[in-house]
Design a protein around this motif. Sequence first.
Motif, PDB file in Angstrom:
ATOM      1  N   PRO A  26       0.801  -1.234   0.000  1.00  0.00           N
ATOM      2  CA  PRO A  26       0.000   0.000   0.000  1.00  0.00           C
ATOM      3  C   PRO A  26       0.834   1.285   0.000  1.00  0.00           C
ATOM      4  N   VAL A  27       1.800   1.359  -0.905  1.00  0.00           N
ATOM      5  CA  VAL A  27       2.675   2.527  -1.009  1.00  0.00           C
ATOM      6  C   VAL A  27       2.848   2.820  -2.496  1.00  0.00           C
ATOM      7  N   ASN A  28       2.894   4.107  -2.866  1.00  0.00           N
ATOM      8  CA  ASN A  28       3.032   4.428  -4.287  1.00  0.00           C
ATOM      9  C   ASN A  28       4.426   4.072  -4.807  1.00  0.00           C
ATOM     10  N   ILE A  29       4.529   3.935  -6.121  1.00  0.00           N
ATOM     11  CA  ILE A  29       5.765   3.439  -6.729  1.00  0.00           C
ATOM     12  C   ILE A  29       6.944   4.395  -6.572  1.00  0.00           C
ATOM     13  N   CYS A  30       6.675   5.686  -6.372  1.00  0.00           N
ATOM     14  CA  CYS A  30       7.775   6.626  -6.119  1.00  0.00           C
ATOM     15  C   CYS A  30       8.347   6.411  -4.726  1.00  0.00           C
ATOM     16  N   GLU A  31       7.458   6.327  -3.730  1.00  0.00           N
ATOM     17  CA  GLU A  31       7.907   6.116  -2.351  1.00  0.00           C
ATOM     18  C   GLU A  31       8.573   4.749  -2.184  1.00  0.00           C
ATOM     19  N   LEU A  32       8.168   3.780  -2.993  1.00  0.00           N
ATOM     20  CA  LEU A  32       8.810   2.459  -2.947  1.00  0.00           C
ATOM     21  C   LEU A  32      10.215   2.488  -3.548  1.00  0.00           C
ATOM     22  N   GLY A  33      10.525   3.531  -4.307  1.00  0.00           N
ATOM     23  CA  GLY A  33      11.835   3.616  -4.945  1.00  0.00           C
ATOM     24  C   GLY A  33      11.906   2.859  -6.259  1.00  0.00           C
ATOM     25  N   LEU A  34      10.761   2.616  -6.883  1.00  0.00           N
ATOM     26  CA  LEU A  34      10.735   1.862  -8.133  1.00  0.00           C
ATOM     27  C   LEU A  34      11.048   2.718  -9.356  1.00  0.00           C
ATOM     28  N   ILE A  35      10.975   4.040  -9.218  1.00  0.00           N
ATOM     29  CA  ILE A  35      11.271   4.929 -10.341  1.00  0.00           C
ATOM     30  C   ILE A  35      12.725   5.363 -10.248  1.00  0.00           C
ATOM     31  N   TYR A  36      13.506   4.958 -11.226  1.00  0.00           N
ATOM     32  CA  TYR A  36      14.933   5.302 -11.242  1.00  0.00           C
ATOM     33  C   TYR A  36      15.197   6.608 -11.988  1.00  0.00           C
ATOM     34  N   GLU A  37      14.434   6.846 -13.076  1.00  0.00           N
ATOM     35  CA  GLU A  37      14.717   8.040 -13.879  1.00  0.00           C
ATOM     36  C   GLU A  37      13.464   8.525 -14.593  1.00  0.00           C
ATOM     37  N   VAL A  38      13.324   9.842 -14.644  1.00  0.00           N
ATOM     38  CA  VAL A  38      12.325  10.519 -15.461  1.00  0.00           C
ATOM     39  C   VAL A  38      13.117  11.417 -16.396  1.00  0.00           C
ATOM     40  N   ASN A  39      12.947  11.205 -17.702  1.00  0.00           N
ATOM     41  CA  ASN A  39      13.726  11.942 -18.686  1.00  0.00           C
ATOM     42  C   ASN A  39      12.777  12.457 -19.762  1.00  0.00           C
ATOM     43  N   THR A  40      12.658  13.778 -19.868  1.00  0.00           N
ATOM     44  CA  THR A  40      11.811  14.335 -20.918  1.00  0.00           C
ATOM     45  C   THR A  40      12.669  15.096 -21.913  1.00  0.00           C
ATOM     46  N   LYS A  41      12.193  15.089 -23.143  1.00  0.00           N
ATOM     47  CA  LYS A  41      12.904  15.777 -24.227  1.00  0.00           C
ATOM     48  C   LYS A  41      11.988  16.832 -24.834  1.00  0.00           C
ATOM     49  N   GLU A  42      12.592  17.814 -25.452  1.00  0.00           N
ATOM     50  CA  GLU A  42      11.845  18.924 -26.033  1.00  0.00           C
ATOM     51  C   GLU A  42      10.883  18.478 -27.120  1.00  0.00           C
ATOM     52  N   ASP A  43      11.095  17.309 -27.709  1.00  0.00           N
ATOM     53  CA  ASP A  43      10.203  16.819 -28.765  1.00  0.00           C
ATOM     54  C   ASP A  43       8.916  16.201 -28.215  1.00  0.00           C
ATOM     55  N   GLY A  44       8.747  16.213 -26.877  1.00  0.00           N
ATOM     56  CA  GLY A  44       7.538  15.683 -26.273  1.00  0.00           C
ATOM     57  C   GLY A  44       7.656  14.262 -25.777  1.00  0.00           C
ATOM     58  N   THR A  45       8.847  13.689 -25.850  1.00  0.00           N
ATOM     59  CA  THR A  45       9.064  12.330 -25.368  1.00  0.00           C
ATOM     60  C   THR A  45       9.332  12.341 -23.867  1.00  0.00           C
ATOM     61  N   ALA A  46       8.674  11.444 -23.163  1.00  0.00           N
ATOM     62  CA  ALA A  46       8.917  11.253 -21.739  1.00  0.00           C
ATOM     63  C   ALA A  46       9.286   9.789 -21.545  1.00  0.00           C
TER      64      ALA A  46
END
Length: 106
Positions: A26-46
Amino acid sequence: MIVIDKLGVADKITEQLETIFDPEIPVNICELGLIYEVNTKEDGTAKIIMTLTAPACPVAGELLDEVQRKVAGIDGVKNALVELTFDPKWDKSMMSEEARLELGFM
């Protein structure tokens, strides 16, 4: 979590990711540490690089689909990519203090 945000939507992405919960924990994936990287580009790619608590996670497909769907729904994101990795392997030390406290690991 590493954030590279050339599109200027990392805060919105994080907000969406915080609404996604591992159904077994019962914990969100950010607090669990499951997200290693968020990378966005100017072309609209995430691009989201993430892991799972275990390689044989029975809801892996559902979790990845939910991440992709929620990130794709953010204004300005034209293409949402989700990459799964097990390097480094997830362990309990990757959780936030709040998550460890909530789950009784402190």
